[in-house]
Design an enzyme around this catalytic site. Structure first.
Site, PDB file in Angstrom:
ATOM      1  N   CYS A   1      78.603  28.198  14.371  1.00  0.00           N
ATOM      2  CA  CYS A   1      79.397  29.336  14.262  1.00  0.00           C
ATOM      3  C   CYS A   1      80.162  29.780  15.574  1.00  0.00           C
ATOM      4  CB  CYS A   1      78.307  30.570  14.014  1.00  0.00           C
ATOM      5  SG  CYS A   1      77.086  30.813  15.473  1.00  0.00           S
TER       6      CYS A   1
ATOM      7  N   CYS B   1      62.073   3.710  25.740  1.00  0.00           N
ATOM      8  CA  CYS B   1      60.569   4.184  26.111  1.00  0.00           C
ATOM      9  C   CYS B   1      60.619   5.603  26.456  1.00  0.00           C
ATOM     10  CB  CYS B   1      59.817   3.354  27.096  1.00  0.00           C
ATOM     11  SG  CYS B   1      59.059   1.911  26.634  1.00  0.00           S
TER      12      CYS B   1
ATOM     13  N   GLY C   1      84.588  -2.345  31.367  1.00  0.00           N
ATOM     14  CA  GLY C   1      84.719  -2.480  32.835  1.00  0.00           C
ATOM     15  C   GLY C   1      83.571  -3.200  33.338  1.00  0.00           C
ATOM     16  N   ILE C   2      82.381  -3.051  33.122  1.00  0.00           N
ATOM     17  CA  ILE C   2      81.395  -3.976  33.725  1.00  0.00           C
ATOM     18  C   ILE C   2      81.508  -5.403  32.748  1.00  0.00           C
ATOM     19  CG2 ILE C   2      78.847  -4.241  33.667  1.00  0.00           C
ATOM     20  CD1 ILE C   2      78.617  -1.549  34.097  1.00  0.00           C
TER      21      ILE C   2
ATOM     22  N   ASP D   1      79.090   0.992  25.844  1.00  0.00           N
ATOM     23  CA  ASP D   1      79.506   2.297  26.411  1.00  0.00           C
ATOM     24  C   ASP D   1      78.926   3.299  25.255  1.00  0.00           C
ATOM     25  OD1 ASP D   1      80.946   1.637  24.236  1.00  0.00           O
ATOM     26  OD2 ASP D   1      83.037   1.983  25.051  1.00  0.00           O
TER      27      ASP D   1
ATOM     28  N   ASN E   1      93.537  -0.343  34.612  1.00  0.00           N
ATOM     29  CA  ASN E   1      93.423  -0.013  36.052  1.00  0.00           C
ATOM     30  C   ASN E   1      91.899  -0.435  36.587  1.00  0.00           C
ATOM     31  OD1 ASN E   1      91.552   1.886  34.720  1.00  0.00           O
ATOM     32  ND2 ASN E   1      91.702   3.384  36.228  1.00  0.00           N
TER      33      ASN E   1
END
Length: 632
Positions: A177, A165, A31-32, A121, A62
């Site tokens: 469990c 950091c 996306g980015i 991501d 999308n």
């Protein structure tokens, strides 16, 4: 914190020249990444390289606007390159369909670039790129989004803090469990189903056993072992044998598999009477009953108006999908050593959906649609294309400042839907965030303390669980200080003889010092070993101690951000804490499980307990202080 000074920004002739001549690496084409590539192409950048491991899925379309329906199934990096060239045919752009963590992309590879922009991501890859840029002394611009919030940050050796950091908030975790014996939420069933996929079709890993857990802390004395012995007397050792091996012996027969996991194992759980004194007991389900089941109150009736993914499948359909997906996966496995679960792989996703809902039915838990299960299993959160565009724009503005030698102006910038104080969507830190002097990655002499039972943990476990999974190394080498003894080597076969030896057997005892380095990351670390014997099975297997005063997770208290027990100079806690502290991302994130049962709500300060991942893949992530790209 003040309003962002990143906009407007006028390019000087010096910056324009630097933009045209510089070489930029973009890591991630989601996306980015798509937005960044478009911005670079239209802003005068001429030399760009893009790397991404993923292929294009329908769910990407999308918001990852460089891709179209006809591109589904193709490599993201390759298609992104082809599309961006339509904007500017004169670009010199190179695409790699590969993982950034492979050995081909070492320090010398990074030194070819003037600047690196991350659009990743997952945390593992971010850690790796962070270390590589530090080693190569190349400016790194981190960026990420989650819904309406986002963040952009410069990382530069000697000038700012690095990505590691500050420790990141822990993932939501579940005791083993609970997953195997007493699920109470849909996510417990989904995790179990992913476990089952790996047991049947993935790498054989005893840590991912789906069988009932006889070591459950709630079981009194030897109740679990007694039930196990009784079962073995009647059924032989079928259930304790490797699930993968047993499945192959019966040729992946769907009926036999179904009856084992949903009838026989459930009957075994019922024999552990203590588990059901305060819980509603599960109801064993046989193949014949499930196949003929006509539905229940939780099932949405199938019709042509609803997409199949949005429906909650009937029990009958779940059994049919269970059988059909096994057939397909069996065929795929015949050509490979093992399969890796991927939420975008239809047979694998169908298998997990069917198994999770069948188990949920047995334990009287709400069942979910395939879409909902995919969202949970892949840790998907809604992505906002507008946020991606804003963050990508800010990232490129940071790039302009870096190239204009104005790094001191590249303050961390946050994007949010609403800020009650300043009434603006963009906020920046007033100053650059300085490096943590005790960071075990970027400090002058990186070191860390590890408390471990030296008489119990093997060398291989130390390499895998401590060095790789906890300290984020890729191919570590470890030498026992003072003895010049190589105990772990990245060279294949060189120290394989040590793998199954206990640490104490090769001289690693209380007070030992290990000199560890990762050649690929050009990263060296001193590990101080302390012998640690857990009091009982509820204690963690090992503890990695950070610098407890300076490496504490950021926590929000009454709207003010605190770190290391001291009030941050940033008084507007809402801006940083709600944007940067505990955000999720919509990528393929394996859920973690802690074994044995231990407290995850109040971990020891300055330390992280050993965690075992359910479905380790190339791409994985969790809740990060730095927001993540929205790519799934």
């Amino acid at each position: 914190m003040a309003t962002s000074s990143a906009i407007p920004y006028v390019l000087s002739d010096k910056v324009r020249e630097a933009v045209a001549n510089c070489k930029v690496l973009v890591v991630g084409a989601g996306g980015i990444g798509c937005e960044i590539l478009k911005n670079l192409a239209l802003s005068g950048f001429q030399n760009i390289e893009i790397i991404d491991l993923d292929t294009i899925d329908v769910s990407n379309l999308n918001r990852q606007f460089l891709f179209r329906k006809e591109h589904v199934g193709k490599p993201k990096a390759v298609v992104a390159r082809e599309t961006v060239l339509n904007y500017n045919p004169n670009l010199n752009i190179k695409a790699y369909h590969d993982s950034i963590t492979t050995v081909e992309y070492g320090v010398n590879f990074y030194k070819n670039f003037n600047l690196v922009l991350n659009a990743l991501d997952n945390r593992n890859a971010r850690n790796h790129v962070n270390r590589m840029c530090l080693a190569a002394d190349i400016p790194l611009i981190e960026s990420g989004t989650s819904g309406y919030t986002g963040q952009v940050e410069l990382i530069k050796k000697g000038l700012t803090q690095c990505y590691e950091c500050q420790p990141k908030p822990p993932q939501r975790s579940f005791p083993g469990c609970t997953i195997r014996n007493t699920p109470s939420e849909p996510i417990h069933c989904i995790v179990w189903a992913k476990h089952l996929f790996n047991q049947l079709f993935g790498e054989d890993d005893p840590d991912q056993d789906v069988s009932p857990d006889t070591a459950d802390p709630e079981l009194a004395a030897d109740a679990g072992k007694l039930a196990l012995n009784e079962e073995n007397e009647t059924d032989g050792d079928v259930q304790r044998k490797s699930t993968n091996l047993w499945a192959k012996e019966i040729d992946y027969n769907p009926e036999k598999l179904f009856n084992k996991f949903f009838q026989d194992d459930i009957k075994y759980l019922l024999s552990m009477e203590n588990l059901w004194k305060k819980r509603k007991p599960p109801k064993p389900l046989a193949w014949a009953e499930a196949s003929s089941h006509e539905g229940d109150s939780n099932t949405i009736i199938e019709n042509n108006l609803k997409a199949e993914d949005m429906q909650v499948w009937s029990l009958s359909k779940c059994s049919k999908v269970f059988a059909s997906s096994i057939s397909v996966l069996k065929s795929e496995l015949s050509n490979k050593n093992f399969l890796v679960w991927d939420k975008d792989d239809k047979p694998g996703m169908d298998f997990v959906t069917a198994c999770a809902n069948i188990r949920a039915h047995i334990f009287s838990i709400d069942q979910k649609s395939r879409f909902e299960i995919k969202s949970i299993a892949g840790n998907i959160v809604p992505a906002i294309a507008t946020t991606n565009a804003i963050v990508a724009g800010l990232a490129v503005l940071h790039a302009f400042r870096v190239l204009g030698e104005e790094l001191e102006k590249c303050n961390t910038t946050y994007v949010r839907q609403k800020s009650s104080s300043a009434k603006t969507v963009l906020m920046t830190e007033s100053v650059l965030i300085k490096a943590n002097p005790n960071c075990y990655v970027c400090s002058e002499k990186p070191s860390v303390n590890v408390s471990v039972n030296v008489d119990n943990m093997t060398v291989k476990e130390f390499e895998t669980e401590v060095l790789k999974k906890n300290l984020n190394m890729i191919a570590p080498d470890a030498m026992l200080d003072g003895k010049n003894l190589v105990v772990i080597s990245s060279e294949e076969g060189e120290t394989e003889i040590n793998n199954n030896k206990k640490l104490s057997e090769i001289g690693i005892i209380d007070g030992s010092i290990l000199k560890v380095d990762d050649f690929l990351q050009n990263y060296e670390l001193t590990v101080y070993v302390t012998n640690y014997v857990p009091k009982d099975t509820t204690e963690p297997q090992f503890i990695v101690h950070g610098n407890t005063e300076n490496l504490r997770p950021v926590e929000e208290m009454n709207g003010i951000v605190y770190s290391g027990g001291k009030e941050s100079p940033n008084k507007q806690g809402e801006a940083a804490s709600k944007t940067g502290d505990k955000m999720v991302t919509d990528d393929d994130e394996p859920v973690e499980v802690i074994e044995p049962q231990s407290s995850v709500d109040d971990p020891q300060e300055g330390s992280s307990v050993k965690r075992r991942k359910l479905n380790p893949t190339e791409e994985e992530d969790d809740d990060l202080i730095m927001l993540e790209d929205d790519d799934d």
